[in-house]
Design an enzyme around this catalytic site. Structure first.
Site, PDB file in Angstrom:
ATOM      1  CD  GLU A 121      39.724   8.464  40.331  1.00 51.51           C
ATOM      2  OE1 GLU A 121      39.851   7.526  39.521  1.00 51.51           O
ATOM      3  OE2 GLU A 121      40.650   9.243  40.644  1.00 51.51           O
ATOM      4  CD  GLU A 141      39.563  12.915  38.012  1.00 47.64           C
ATOM      5  OE1 GLU A 141      39.599  12.632  39.212  1.00 47.64           O
ATOM      6  OE2 GLU A 141      38.510  12.832  37.331  1.00 47.64           O
TER       7      GLU A 141
END
Length: 267
Positions: A121, A141
């Site tokens: 990210e 995730e």
């Protein structure tokens, strides 16, 4: 150049090198790391002796993302003595991860080892990306029942093809450096252990250019990304024309005519 116990900051020439420095935890995110990143981006923005930034990780790893062990224990990131910084600026962690902040200087990522979850990210907030052959990427995730809230559901499909973005987001599988390069997540792959060296070489090429021009070009690329072509071309002129009137532009032309290196003064 400041830094914290989990983030080192060193100026190498005109490049600020920010190193995620928590190798015993595969550079998992911590409050000291986030505070150090936040302060590093702020230093780069405010210090005009810095013309570029390289972001890398210590110990052969870039970043393994959120500290899941700490969150499982008590729901808190390590480094509680920095909690006052987060209270003073509740947006600090998002700025640190380049979700809510875009540095005006070019940011080059030098990736070795794991760059997964929050690491991937943060990567999406960088401008140029170099990876060692053994680097591993991925948004894990969903495998943990979590959501990649660092910006990936918005940014990734704007940076790589949507089919690749959705596969990465929904499968949570690891990606090799070669595959990351193939789908466009990183720009080049180099032998293991040389990503930082190559990133610094790229930074030196950038640093040799007119800083006002470099910053205006970066700003224009991002500002026009979601505009129509007509709107983008209009904004490009607004960004670009003033550069031609600068002393640096005149110096660049003069240096070319005189067959020497230009000396830019941000003027």
């Amino acid at each position: 150049m400041g830094g914290t116990e989990h983030l080192t900051a060193e100026q190498v020439g005109a490049t600020l090198v920010l190193t995620l420095n928590r190798p015993e935890a595969k550079n998992a995110l911590s409050l000291p790391m986030l505070v150090g990143l936040h302060d590093g981006w702020a230093a780069a923005d405010s210090d005009d002796t810095i013309r570029s930034v390289v972001l890398t990780g210590a110990g052969g790893t870039f970043c393994s993302g959120m500290d899941l062990k700490a969150l499982a224990d008590d729901g808190r990131l390590s480094g509680e003595h920095y909690r006052d910084r987060l209270r003073a600026d509740p947006d600090l962690h998002w700025k640190a991860m380049l979700r809510h902040h875009r540095p005006r200087k070019p940011v080059i990522a030098a990736v070795e080892g794991h760059c997964v979850a929050g690491g991937t990210e943060i990567l999406q907030g960088t401008d140029i990306r170099v990876a060692g052959e053994g680097a591993v990427f991925g948004l894990y995730e969903v495998r943990r029942g979590l959501f990649p809230i660092g910006g990936s559901t918005v940014r990734l499909a704007r940076q790589i093809a949507r089919t690749h973005a959705l596969e990465m987001l929904l499968t949570g599988r690891p990606y090799s450096a070669a595959e990351a390069e193939r789908i466009g997540l990183v720009g080049r792959v180099v032998p293991d252990g040389t990503a930082l060296e190559k990133a610094l070489e790229i930074a030196e090429l950038i640093n040799a250019n007119g800083p006002l021009a470099v910053e205006a070009v970066k700003a224009s690329v991002y500002e026009t990304a979601e505009l129509t072509e007509t709107e983008g071309l209009k904004l490009e002129l607004e960004r670009g024309w003033p550069i031609f009137a600068t002393a640096d532009a005149k110096e660049g032309a003069r240096a070319f005519a005189e067959k020497r290196k230009p000396v830019y003064r941000r003027a």
